[in-house]
Enzyme design. Structure first.
Site, short mmCIF file in Angstrom:
data_model
loop_
_atom_site.label_atom_id
_atom_site.label_comp_id
_atom_site.label_asym_id
_atom_site.label_seq_id
_atom_site.Cartn_x
_atom_site.Cartn_y
_atom_site.Cartn_z
N LYS A 1 0.81 -1.21 0.00
CA LYS A 1 0.00 0.00 0.00
C LYS A 1 0.84 1.27 0.00
CE LYS A 1 -4.19 -1.73 0.08
NZ LYS A 1 -5.17 -1.45 -1.00
N THR B 1 -13.42 4.48 1.43
CA THR B 1 -14.73 3.82 1.53
C THR B 1 -14.50 2.32 1.53
OG1 THR B 1 -16.97 3.75 0.60
CG2 THR B 1 -15.15 3.67 -0.96
N LYS C 1 -22.79 4.48 -0.90
CA LYS C 1 -22.39 5.80 -1.38
C LYS C 1 -23.54 6.81 -1.24
CE LYS C 1 -18.83 6.53 -2.59
NZ LYS C 1 -17.60 6.83 -1.81
#
Length: 338
Positions: free
Chosen positions: A51, A93, A173
């Protein structure tokens, strides 16, 4: 907290990017560093090379990038990253299209995480604006002739009734964006939401972003990603795309513009599925597209408007062809596609 003062352009000011290990987040960090910002980037595991390597190798990272651990589900975990920042880009998210428990693994954490980030922003007086990344799945419609703009919200009843592939992403969302805008109004925080369609183009992540996989599913023939592409047609029989650099430029633009407020649709190109397939096959005839389409769908009736954003002065830079080219070329680097 002020609701009228935006972050001045660049000048080394610190801003925070949540979800910096993802597709949009990582490219946004890159864009901000190129624009002279100091960036506080949050990751669930900042020590994970899969990452952090794409971030730490960016030009300017050594001087102006700091990584922070933060988790959407942990109240207060964003405080350290946001401390001293003038602006916050909330991109993070939860997303897992294979989730067996989307209510508890996707939807609820998306809402709770958004509110956790905003509560951290409220506690930190230096923050002048928060730009939240939503999705056009929060403004979709079942009407083929619809004109979609900022007034349109996806019907939760429709989502739950149809439960198409990835339905829980659309619900998460929609609810998270509504919660962000409402929290901003109630608490006096300057919250702006940006509402993009499918995002594609180049990427610096070590894995292929789901949206790029979906965009190129007509070439790869992968049924999972093709199912996703079909399910995220925001107006039936259409495909709406934006280049990742355009969406990141729009994030920075909305952070900097003093008059930005509320919700902004940011859709670069909208076409029909048959026309989209024709563009791909025309540019890459070596790849056989096996999907069959009703050519009568080529007369697109619906539209997705970015007029509110354009009226503010934003300009798109990338064509549909450039989105496809960049997606294919970067996809080829990590796959056997040739």
């Amino acid at each position: 907290m002020s609701t009228t003062v935006a972050v001045p352009e660049g000048k080394g000011l610190p801003v925070c990017v949540t979800g910096a290990g993802g597709y949009i987040g990582s490219w946004l960090v890159k864009t901000l560093l190129e624009n002279g910002y100091t960036v506080h980037a949050t990751l669930r595991d900042p020590g994970n090379p899969s990452k952090n390597s794409c971030l730490l190798s960016l030009p300017g990272a050594q001087e102006r990038l700091r990584l922070f651990r933060a988790d959407l589900c942990e109240e207060g975990s964003f405080d350290s990253a946001i401390h001293g920042c003038h602006g916050v880009f909330h991109v993070a998210t939860p997303i897992d299209f294979g989730s067996q428990d989307p209510e508890n693994e996707i939807i609820e954490p998306a809402i709770r995480g958004t509110l956790n980030v905003l509560r951290s922003c409220k506690r930190i007086e230096s923050v002048r604006r928060v730009v939240c990344t939503s999705s056009l799945s929060a403004a979709s419609t079942a009407d083929e002739s619809a004109h979609v703009d900022e007034s349109c919200w996806t019907s939760l009843d429709s989502i739950r009734e149809n439960k198409r592939h990835g339905w829980f992403y659309a619900e998460s969302k929609t609810l998270a964006e509504r919660a962000a805008l409402e929290f901003g109004k109630q608490e006096g925080i300057n919250v702006v939401s940006i509402v993009p369609p499918i995002i594609a183009g180049p990427f610096i992540t070590t894995t292929i972003p789901a949206s790029v996989d979906a965009t190129l599913s007509l070439i790869t023939g992968n049924p999972l990603w093709y199912g996703l592409l079909q399910s995220i047609q925001f107006i039936p029989n259409t495909v709406s795309l934006i280049h990742v650099q355009d969406i990141c430029n729009a994030h920075v633009f909305l952070m900097e513009h003093p008059a930005a407020e509320g919700r902004y649709l940011c859709s670069g190109h909208t076409t029909t599925m048959p026309d989209f397939a024709h563009v791909i096959s025309g540019r890459y005839p070596q790849y056989k597209i096996t999907s069959k389409f009703d050519e009568s769908q080529s007369a697109a009736a619906g539209s997705i408007s970015s007029q509110k954003l354009l009226d503010l002065g934003f300009k798109y830079k990338y064509s549909l062809e450039e989105i496809i080219d960049d997606s294919v070329q970067y996809f080829q680097k990590l796959t056997t596609l040739n």
